[in-house]
Design a protein around this motif. Structure first.
Motif, PDB file in Angstrom:
ATOM      1  N   LYS A 138     -11.167 -14.537 -23.924  1.00  0.00           N
ATOM      2  CA  LYS A 138     -10.255 -13.613 -23.247  1.00  0.00           C
ATOM      3  C   LYS A 138     -10.168 -13.991 -21.764  1.00  0.00           C
ATOM      4  N   LYS A 139      -9.001 -13.805 -21.173  1.00  0.00           N
ATOM      5  CA  LYS A 139      -8.807 -14.208 -19.784  1.00  0.00           C
ATOM      6  C   LYS A 139      -8.420 -13.019 -18.923  1.00  0.00           C
ATOM      7  N   ILE A 140      -8.591 -13.205 -17.623  1.00  0.00           N
ATOM      8  CA  ILE A 140      -8.169 -12.222 -16.626  1.00  0.00           C
ATOM      9  C   ILE A 140      -7.124 -12.881 -15.743  1.00  0.00           C
ATOM     10  N   GLY A 141      -5.940 -12.289 -15.668  1.00  0.00           N
ATOM     11  CA  GLY A 141      -4.858 -12.889 -14.918  1.00  0.00           C
ATOM     12  C   GLY A 141      -4.782 -12.385 -13.493  1.00  0.00           C
ATOM     13  N   ALA A 142      -3.896 -12.995 -12.726  1.00  0.00           N
ATOM     14  CA  ALA A 142      -3.708 -12.595 -11.332  1.00  0.00           C
ATOM     15  C   ALA A 142      -3.182 -11.164 -11.238  1.00  0.00           C
ATOM     16  N   ALA A 143      -2.446 -10.724 -12.241  1.00  0.00           N
ATOM     17  CA  ALA A 143      -1.906  -9.364 -12.216  1.00  0.00           C
ATOM     18  C   ALA A 143      -2.960  -8.302 -12.480  1.00  0.00           C
ATOM     19  N   ASP A 144      -4.151  -8.708 -12.957  1.00  0.00           N
ATOM     20  CA  ASP A 144      -5.216  -7.746 -13.258  1.00  0.00           C
ATOM     21  C   ASP A 144      -6.204  -7.585 -12.104  1.00  0.00           C
ATOM     22  N   ALA A 145      -6.204  -8.489 -11.146  1.00  0.00           N
ATOM     23  CA  ALA A 145      -7.194  -8.476 -10.072  1.00  0.00           C
ATOM     24  C   ALA A 145      -6.882  -7.385  -9.050  1.00  0.00           C
ATOM     25  N   PHE A 146      -7.866  -7.135  -8.179  1.00  0.00           N
ATOM     26  CA  PHE A 146      -7.697  -6.183  -7.076  1.00  0.00           C
ATOM     27  C   PHE A 146      -7.238  -6.930  -5.830  1.00  0.00           C
ATOM     28  N   TYR A 147      -6.404  -6.249  -5.043  1.00  0.00           N
ATOM     29  CA  TYR A 147      -5.931  -6.817  -3.783  1.00  0.00           C
ATOM     30  C   TYR A 147      -6.111  -5.775  -2.685  1.00  0.00           C
ATOM     31  N   LEU A 148      -6.438  -6.243  -1.509  1.00  0.00           N
ATOM     32  CA  LEU A 148      -6.701  -5.345  -0.385  1.00  0.00           C
ATOM     33  C   LEU A 148      -5.921  -5.808   0.833  1.00  0.00           C
ATOM     34  N   GLY A 149      -5.373  -4.845   1.546  1.00  0.00           N
ATOM     35  CA  GLY A 149      -4.607  -5.151   2.743  1.00  0.00           C
ATOM     36  C   GLY A 149      -3.206  -4.573   2.666  1.00  0.00           C
ATOM     37  N   GLY A 150      -2.696  -4.144   3.820  1.00  0.00           N
ATOM     38  CA  GLY A 150      -1.368  -3.568   3.874  1.00  0.00           C
ATOM     39  C   GLY A 150      -1.401  -2.145   4.394  1.00  0.00           C
ATOM     40  N   PRO A 151      -0.249  -1.574   4.717  1.00  0.00           N
ATOM     41  CA  PRO A 151      -0.202  -0.248   5.341  1.00  0.00           C
ATOM     42  C   PRO A 151      -0.654   0.882   4.426  1.00  0.00           C
ATOM     43  N   LEU A 152      -0.705   0.655   3.106  1.00  0.00           N
ATOM     44  CA  LEU A 152      -1.140   1.706   2.206  1.00  0.00           C
ATOM     45  C   LEU A 152      -2.616   1.616   1.860  1.00  0.00           C
ATOM     46  N   SER A 153      -3.243   0.464   2.114  1.00  0.00           N
ATOM     47  CA  SER A 153      -4.657   0.314   1.760  1.00  0.00           C
ATOM     48  C   SER A 153      -5.526   0.055   2.986  1.00  0.00           C
ATOM     49  N   LEU A 154      -5.345  -1.080   3.633  1.00  0.00           N
ATOM     50  CA  LEU A 154      -6.153  -1.399   4.806  1.00  0.00           C
ATOM     51  C   LEU A 154      -5.201  -1.760   5.945  1.00  0.00           C
ATOM     52  N   VAL A 196       2.619  -3.287  15.676  1.00  0.00           N
ATOM     53  CA  VAL A 196       3.331  -2.256  14.917  1.00  0.00           C
ATOM     54  C   VAL A 196       3.354  -2.606  13.439  1.00  0.00           C
ATOM     55  N   GLN A 197       3.061  -1.591  12.605  1.00  0.00           N
ATOM     56  CA  GLN A 197       3.081  -1.762  11.152  1.00  0.00           C
ATOM     57  C   GLN A 197       3.726  -0.531  10.516  1.00  0.00           C
ATOM     58  N   PHE A 198       4.674  -0.765   9.610  1.00  0.00           N
ATOM     59  CA  PHE A 198       5.373   0.312   8.916  1.00  0.00           C
ATOM     60  C   PHE A 198       4.788   0.468   7.521  1.00  0.00           C
ATOM     61  N   GLY A 199       4.688   1.722   7.084  1.00  0.00           N
ATOM     62  CA  GLY A 199       4.225   1.987   5.722  1.00  0.00           C
ATOM     63  C   GLY A 199       4.949   3.199   5.149  1.00  0.00           C
ATOM     64  N   ILE A 200       5.303   3.109   3.879  1.00  0.00           N
ATOM     65  CA  ILE A 200       5.974   4.229   3.213  1.00  0.00           C
ATOM     66  C   ILE A 200       5.433   4.344   1.797  1.00  0.00           C
ATOM     67  N   GLY A 201       5.081   5.560   1.394  1.00  0.00           N
ATOM     68  CA  GLY A 201       4.516   5.775   0.077  1.00  0.00           C
ATOM     69  C   GLY A 201       4.014   7.185  -0.096  1.00  0.00           C
ATOM     70  N   VAL A 202       3.283   7.428  -1.176  1.00  0.00           N
ATOM     71  CA  VAL A 202       2.718   8.739  -1.480  1.00  0.00           C
ATOM     72  C   VAL A 202       1.213   8.738  -1.295  1.00  0.00           C
ATOM     73  N   GLN A 203       0.544   7.736  -1.858  1.00  0.00           N
ATOM     74  CA  GLN A 203      -0.916   7.665  -1.766  1.00  0.00           C
ATOM     75  C   GLN A 203      -1.324   6.597  -0.773  1.00  0.00           C
ATOM     76  N   PHE A 204      -1.848   7.041   0.376  1.00  0.00           N
ATOM     77  CA  PHE A 204      -2.373   6.147   1.398  1.00  0.00           C
ATOM     78  C   PHE A 204      -3.906   6.218   1.364  1.00  0.00           C
ATOM     79  N   LEU A 205      -4.536   5.146   1.850  1.00  0.00           N
ATOM     80  CA  LEU A 205      -5.978   5.196   2.040  1.00  0.00           C
ATOM     81  C   LEU A 205      -6.297   6.209   3.129  1.00  0.00           C
TER      82      LEU A 205
END
Length: 476
Positions: free
Chosen positions: A330-346, A467-476
């Motif tokens: 069984k394999k783990i693809g790039a779409a399954d991994a975790f990513y960090l960074g950006g106005p909604l996470s870090l 300056v960094q823009f972010g738009i969403g519902v769930q922010f860190l």
């Protein structure tokens, strides 16, 4: 809660006990009105009327309102009437629900009796529209059509198509069936196709599949979603400059996964909460068929505390853990991994800006991550006095400190046990801070404009100072 009216017939001669306890008189303008203890007013519900039913069956409506007969005082009647209205609204059968409370009349009425009437207006057999939705730092145009209350018990079919500002498209056909009972459960089956592009990782992904979802409440506040998802995923490179690490994951894969989502939301508002908290735990096992296999756990925790009027301190924690199955095929693809960074996470880092990268700079994702944030929200400094309800109420000043880390391979730290894993996650810490303005966009999203200062980061990270823009519902 809708409109709740309490009234009495002027020709009705017998006055119930709860009405006799109050003296009705004209008060001088400057005299302060005393509060009435509704909990001390005896009352019970003798009769419930539901006006406006056409296609909706009686049994599913009775399940929503039967708790009203257990009320023992006037305050209890108001609270249970509100809960009944919420349950009726959750059925998705009605577009307008109003509540009227009157004194009980007739030969079977009691001295403390009340009569509650729900006036409802059912949806049309076919509805549709065009709207916008916000999520994952992008806006989307949503075109939808819905056939509500198909068989009279809240069943509905809905078709939706959305196109996002980042070339994300989504087509979804779903059938939703509410299930009678005290657990407020519902069964959903949907067929979907999603297309998304991820420039930081130089790949695009097309997913076509089926999702089965059974949602229920084990308590009034604790919600569960048990899901099975099966989809065919087609991952391809986004440009000729994509790295070999991304190219070798290109192709078609089949994913079959079981998922459980546990959530408790005690916040008083989802956009700018002042009290309460949110807890969400997602557990997923993939590998029950197909060529993708892993165990994945992710949780999000948020707590809010009001320091003074409209000044709120917020703390949040977000973490995830991904492990492969014991079977090696069984394999783990790039779409399954975790990513960090950006106005909604870090904040202060580019989207997917933290963590392992290829030699060509493509984000490859991680097996483990954590991030935390402390925020201070306050009203705009030039708001006039204590005035509320104006344009300034849509804005908040925002101060924040964010921290987090990722781990590309669990084998690096997992050989010596959990203590070594925790020590590795606390090494090479990413840290940023800043200030800005947050704007409420109705009840659907929040827009942040922050000036960020990345403080600690790895040499391979992609930071975004300024300056960094972010738009969403769930922010860190």
């Amino acid at each position: 809660m809708g409109t709740v009216h309490a009234k009495a017939d002027e020709h009705f001669k017998e006055i119930p006990d709860f009405a006799q306890k109050q003296t009705i008189r004209e008060l001088p303008e400057k005299e302060q009105i005393k509060e009435v203890d509704l909990e001390g007013i005896r009352a019970r519900v003798d009769k419930i009327n539901v006006d406006g039913l056409a296609r909706t069956k009686n049994d599913i409506v009775e399940d929503c309102i039967r708790e009203l007969f257990k009320a023992t005082d006037f305050q209890d009647v108001l609270l249970k009437a509100h809960r009944a209205r919420v349950k009726l609204d959750e059925l998705g059968c009605f577009k307008n629900i109003s509540v009227f409370i009157d004194t009980s009349k007739g030969p079977k009425s009691t001295p403390d009796g009340l009569e509650v009437t729900f006036n409802v207006k059912e949806h049309k057999r076919l509805t549709g529209g065009v709207s916008t939705q916000v999520g994952n730092n992008e806006g989307a145009l949503l075109v939808g059509m819905r056939a509500p209350n198909l068989f009279g018990r809240g069943e509905r079919v809905q078709v939706e198509y959305s196109y996002g500002s980042k070339k994300t498209t989504n087509f979804n056909v779903a059938f939703i069936k509410p299930i009678r009972g005290r657990h407020r459960s519902a069964f959903t089956t949907s067929v979907f196709q999603q297309h998304s592009e991820w420039p930081p990782s130089s790949y695009k992904l097309i997913e076509r599949g089926v999702l089965l979802d059974y949602g229920f409440h084990s308590t009034s506040l604790l919600k569960h979603n048990v899901q099975w998802e099966g989809n065919i995923r087609d991952l391809s490179v986004l440009s000729r400059s994509a790295s070999f690490d991304v190219r070798e994951q290109s192709g078609v894969s089949l994913k079959s996964a079981l998922r459980h989502v546990l959530s408790v939301d005690l916040r008083d508002d989802i956009i700018f909460p002042s009290t309460g908290g949110l807890f969400k735990l997602t557990s997923e096992v993939a590998g029950l068929g197909g060529d993708v296999g892993f165990c994945k756990n992710e949780f999000f925790l948020q707590s809010n505390y009001s320091l003074m009027d409209d000044v709120v301190i917020q703390g949040s924690l977000w973490a995830g853990y991904l492990t492969p199955l014991s079977s090696g095929h069984k394999k783990i693809g790039a779409a399954d991994a975790f990513y960090l960074g950006g106005p909604l996470s870090l904040r202060g880092f580019r989207p997917r800006g933290c963590g392992p990268r290829s030699a060509d700079g493509d984000a490859l994702g991680a097996r483990c991550f954590w991030s935390a944030g402390v925020h201070l929200f306050a009203p705009l400094p030039f708001r006039k006095g204590s005035s509320k309800g104006g344009l300034a109420d849509l804005f908040r000043t925002h101060l924040f400190v964010n921290a987090g880390n990722v781990l590309a391979d669990l084998d690096i730290a997992g050989k010596s046990g959990d203590s070594d894993l925790i020590e590795t996650l606390l090494t090479n810490l990413r840290l940023s801070y800043g200030l800005g303005i947050a704007l409420r966009l109705g009840n659907m999203a929040r827009l942040e404009v922050n000036y960020c200062f990345p403080h600690s980061y790895d040499k391979n990270d992609q930071t975004q100072p300024g300056v960094q823009f972010g738009i969403g519902v769930q922010f860190l």
